[in-house]
Design a protein around this motif. Structure first.
Motif, PDB file in Angstrom:
ATOM      1  N   GLU A  89       0.803  -1.208   0.000  1.00 10.56           N
ATOM      2  CA  GLU A  89       0.000   0.000   0.000  1.00 10.56           C
ATOM      3  C   GLU A  89       0.844   1.269   0.000  1.00 10.56           C
ATOM      4  O   GLU A  89       0.321   2.358   0.044  1.00 10.56           O
ATOM      5  CB  GLU A  89      -0.918   0.034   1.235  1.00 10.56           C
ATOM      6  CG  GLU A  89      -1.848  -1.158   1.358  1.00 10.56           C
ATOM      7  CD  GLU A  89      -1.203  -2.332   2.054  1.00 10.56           C
ATOM      8  OE1 GLU A  89      -0.011  -2.229   2.410  1.00 10.56           O
ATOM      9  OE2 GLU A  89      -1.875  -3.351   2.225  1.00 10.56           O
ATOM     10  N   GLN A 111      -0.574  -2.564  -8.501  1.00 13.93           N
ATOM     11  CA  GLN A 111      -1.731  -2.780  -7.636  1.00 13.93           C
ATOM     12  C   GLN A 111      -2.976  -2.287  -8.364  1.00 13.93           C
ATOM     13  O   GLN A 111      -2.998  -1.183  -8.907  1.00 13.93           O
ATOM     14  CB  GLN A 111      -1.578  -2.037  -6.315  1.00 13.93           C
ATOM     15  CG  GLN A 111      -2.722  -2.308  -5.338  1.00 13.93           C
ATOM     16  CD  GLN A 111      -2.565  -1.537  -4.041  1.00 13.93           C
ATOM     17  OE1 GLN A 111      -2.230  -0.363  -4.069  1.00 13.93           O
ATOM     18  NE2 GLN A 111      -2.788  -2.182  -2.922  1.00 13.93           N
ATOM     19  N   ASN A 113      -7.193  -1.826  -7.957  1.00 11.22           N
ATOM     20  CA  ASN A 113      -8.324  -1.774  -7.031  1.00 11.22           C
ATOM     21  C   ASN A 113      -9.609  -1.488  -7.785  1.00 11.22           C
ATOM     22  O   ASN A 113      -9.646  -0.617  -8.653  1.00 11.22           O
ATOM     23  CB  ASN A 113      -8.128  -0.689  -5.973  1.00 11.22           C
ATOM     24  CG  ASN A 113      -6.920  -0.941  -5.093  1.00 11.22           C
ATOM     25  OD1 ASN A 113      -5.890  -0.326  -5.298  1.00 11.22           O
ATOM     26  ND2 ASN A 113      -7.034  -1.814  -4.126  1.00 11.22           N
ATOM     27  N   ASP A 296      -2.386  -5.857   8.544  1.00 11.75           N
ATOM     28  CA  ASP A 296      -3.167  -5.591   7.328  1.00 11.75           C
ATOM     29  C   ASP A 296      -3.997  -4.320   7.428  1.00 11.75           C
ATOM     30  O   ASP A 296      -4.938  -4.134   6.655  1.00 11.75           O
ATOM     31  CB  ASP A 296      -4.085  -6.778   6.984  1.00 11.75           C
ATOM     32  CG  ASP A 296      -3.307  -8.035   6.660  1.00 11.75           C
ATOM     33  OD1 ASP A 296      -2.200  -7.898   6.110  1.00 11.75           O
ATOM     34  OD2 ASP A 296      -3.787  -9.139   6.963  1.00 11.75           O
ATOM     35  N   VAL A 323      -4.403   7.925   3.211  1.00 11.87           N
ATOM     36  CA  VAL A 323      -5.112   6.743   2.731  1.00 11.87           C
ATOM     37  C   VAL A 323      -5.028   5.664   3.805  1.00 11.87           C
ATOM     38  O   VAL A 323      -3.929   5.261   4.206  1.00 11.87           O
ATOM     39  CB  VAL A 323      -4.516   6.213   1.413  1.00 11.87           C
ATOM     40  CG1 VAL A 323      -5.271   4.969   0.958  1.00 11.87           C
ATOM     41  CG2 VAL A 323      -4.568   7.282   0.335  1.00 11.87           C
ATOM     42  N   ASN A 325      -5.701   1.889   4.511  1.00 11.02           N
ATOM     43  CA  ASN A 325      -5.880   0.623   3.803  1.00 11.02           C
ATOM     44  C   ASN A 325      -6.229  -0.475   4.799  1.00 11.02           C
ATOM     45  O   ASN A 325      -5.519  -0.668   5.797  1.00 11.02           O
ATOM     46  CB  ASN A 325      -4.597   0.236   3.059  1.00 11.02           C
ATOM     47  CG  ASN A 325      -4.207   1.257   2.019  1.00 11.02           C
ATOM     48  OD1 ASN A 325      -4.696   1.240   0.896  1.00 11.02           O
ATOM     49  ND2 ASN A 325      -3.299   2.158   2.394  1.00 11.02           N
ATOM     50  N   LYS A 327      -6.999  -4.530   4.646  1.00 14.88           N
ATOM     51  CA  LYS A 327      -6.990  -5.710   3.798  1.00 14.88           C
ATOM     52  C   LYS A 327      -7.631  -6.878   4.548  1.00 14.88           C
ATOM     53  O   LYS A 327      -7.159  -7.289   5.604  1.00 14.88           O
ATOM     54  CB  LYS A 327      -5.549  -6.049   3.408  1.00 14.88           C
ATOM     55  CG  LYS A 327      -5.439  -7.153   2.387  1.00 14.88           C
ATOM     56  CD  LYS A 327      -3.989  -7.327   1.961  1.00 14.88           C
ATOM     57  CE  LYS A 327      -3.859  -8.423   0.915  1.00 14.88           C
ATOM     58  NZ  LYS A 327      -2.442  -8.601   0.491  1.00 14.88           N
ATOM     59  N   SER A 333     -10.460  -5.738  -0.031  1.00 14.95           N
ATOM     60  CA  SER A 333      -9.895  -4.695   0.819  1.00 14.95           C
ATOM     61  C   SER A 333     -10.847  -3.510   0.859  1.00 14.95           C
ATOM     62  O   SER A 333     -11.788  -3.403   0.076  1.00 14.95           O
ATOM     63  CB  SER A 333      -8.523  -4.248   0.293  1.00 14.95           C
ATOM     64  OG  SER A 333      -8.656  -3.679  -1.000  1.00 14.95           O
ATOM     65  N   ILE A 335     -10.720   0.895   1.364  1.00 20.50           N
ATOM     66  CA  ILE A 335      -9.859   2.066   1.302  1.00 20.50           C
ATOM     67  C   ILE A 335     -10.654   3.301   1.709  1.00 20.50           C
ATOM     68  O   ILE A 335     -11.766   3.514   1.221  1.00 20.50           O
ATOM     69  CB  ILE A 335      -9.284   2.266  -0.117  1.00 20.50           C
ATOM     70  CG1 ILE A 335      -8.383   1.086  -0.505  1.00 20.50           C
ATOM     71  CG2 ILE A 335      -8.497   3.560  -0.196  1.00 20.50           C
ATOM     72  CD1 ILE A 335      -7.859   1.188  -1.920  1.00 20.50           C
ATOM     73  N   THR A 361      -8.967  -6.234  -4.822  1.00 19.02           N
ATOM     74  CA  THR A 361      -7.592  -5.814  -5.047  1.00 19.02           C
ATOM     75  C   THR A 361      -6.823  -6.970  -5.681  1.00 19.02           C
ATOM     76  O   THR A 361      -6.917  -8.105  -5.225  1.00 19.02           O
ATOM     77  CB  THR A 361      -6.905  -5.406  -3.727  1.00 19.02           C
ATOM     78  OG1 THR A 361      -7.614  -4.316  -3.146  1.00 19.02           O
ATOM     79  CG2 THR A 361      -5.465  -4.994  -3.970  1.00 19.02           C
TER      80      THR A 361
END
Length: 383
Positions: A89, A111, A113, A296, A323, A325, A327, A333, A335, A361
């Motif tokens: 991330e 990555q 999303n 996570d 941000v 994150n 998971k 995930s 956000i 993700t």
């Protein structure tokens, strides 16, 4: 008295000899009565005993049984330095790949999303409109390192919209970010830093508060209106993968407004009507900090300052991006993003944007683990 003692001693010797005679006679008699099967069993036992019994006098040619040793724990010493897992991330910093001593020079990471939000109402007393939103983001990094030199290329794209019953479709996210940075390791986690970043958007934007059902003529922005280009040279400090400071005392900031309809004085900092490019020279400071809140769950903070040397250096442009994150597993995930911007030349108020989404993700490159293996190390560089 001596006579009595002598008689007792003689009787003790006679009894001892008698017991020895009786025991010897019994042993001879029992041996004579053994069956052939018993004799064969005794012979086998004696032979096996002789094979394993060493010569106690000389210890010559002893027979040693081999015992298998099973190791429960093993320390592996590697010839090649393995880079710690790079958090997916956070933008990759020079610390991660300049500390690799191997010959692998290329690094690739991607990555992807895709986030969703939705609400539906039926006879809901409090009111509400059915709506559905989609937000897509990608973050790609292609980097190269050799000795103390490194070159990183970053591509970040995002687009999102929400469709609400009774209203026109409205976009919720729209950005393009392309950056290239060159660095040279000066030692002690300091790096020479130079590069550029380009920012813009894909589609026209509208002020939905003023025009709830807009058409193209109501646009307030579009691709390259505005567009930003930052380029400069300076130094960066990067002691670990979670913290980085970039300071560029010589930094150029270029603002592009290529739509003639929107080239008005005061809009996006333009100084006069019809101006398509505004040039600023100043100093730029960028701070990146990542906090691991829980397994996570982490928060990535980016704070950027820019001061114009030529025009009101005290009016510092401030741009913060946070941000969070979360998971849940390999593919799902959530956000939460917050952007805060203050640019005195554009609008004399603080601008803020907040987004939230839960979705899928999918990662490419260094974060992909080899299958059918118990080892957790990651090898992000490929030849």
């Amino acid at each position: 008295m001596n006579l009595i003692f002598y008689i007792c001693r003689e009787m003790k010797e006679i009894m001892k000899q008698g017991l020895l005679f009786i025991f010897g006679f019994y042993t001879f008699f029992a041996s004579a009565q053994r069956t052939p099967l018993q004799k064969e069993i005794d012979s086998i036992s004696q032979s096996r005993w002789n094979k394993t019994l060493p010569n106690l006098d000389s210890l010559a040619n002893p027979v040693i049984e081999k015992i298998e040793v099973v190791k429960e724990d093993t320390i592996i010493v590697r010839d090649e330095v393995i880079i710690p897992q790079i958090p997916e991330e956070i933008p990759i910093t020079p610390f991660n790949f300049l500390n690799s001593k191997g010959e692998k020079r290329w690094f690739f990471y991607g990555q992807n999303n895709l986030l969703f939000n939705q609400a539906a109402f039926s006879n809901w007393n409090s009111g509400g409109n059915n709506n559905m939103g989609v937000l897509g983001k990608i973050n790609y990094n292609l980097s190269y390192k050799r000795d103390r030199h490194f070159l990183e290329n970053l591509l970040q794209l995002g687009y999102g919209f929400v469709a609400t019953q009774g209203q026109s479709t409205r976009k919720t996210e729209d950005f393009i970010s392309i950056a290239t940075n060159y660095g040279y390791d000066l030692g002690r986690n300091y790096y020479l830093s130079t590069g550029y970043q380009f920012l813009s958007q894909f589609t026209p934007g509208y002020n939905y508060a003023l025009t709830p059902d807009p058409n193209y003529e109501d646009r307030v922005s579009k691709f390259m209106t505005p567009g930003y280009l930052n380029a400069g040279i300076g130094i960066s400090y990067n002691p670990n993968e979670n913290f980085q400071v970039i300071f560029r005392p010589a930094n150029g900031k270029f603002t592009f407004v290529l739509d003639p309809k929107l080239q008005l004085a005061g809009r996006y900092g333009l100084e006069r009507d019809g101006q398509s490019v505004r040039t600023e020279l100043g100093a730029m400071l960028n701070v990146l900090h990542r906090i691991k809140i829980y397994k996570d769950v982490n928060l990535v903070n980016q704070l950027n300052f820019f001061s114009n040397y030529v025009n009101h250096a005290e009016r510092v442009d401030i741009n913060y991006s946070g941000v969070l994150n979360m998971k849940f597993n390999k593919f799902i995930s959530a956000i939460i993003g917050v952007d805060v911007l203050y640019d005195h030349d554009q609008i004399k108020r603080t601008q803020m944007k907040q987004t939230l989404g839960i979705g899928f993700t999918y990662n490419l490159g260094s974060d992909v683990q080899p299958k059918n293996t118990n080892k957790k190390s990651i090898k992000p560089f490929v030849k």
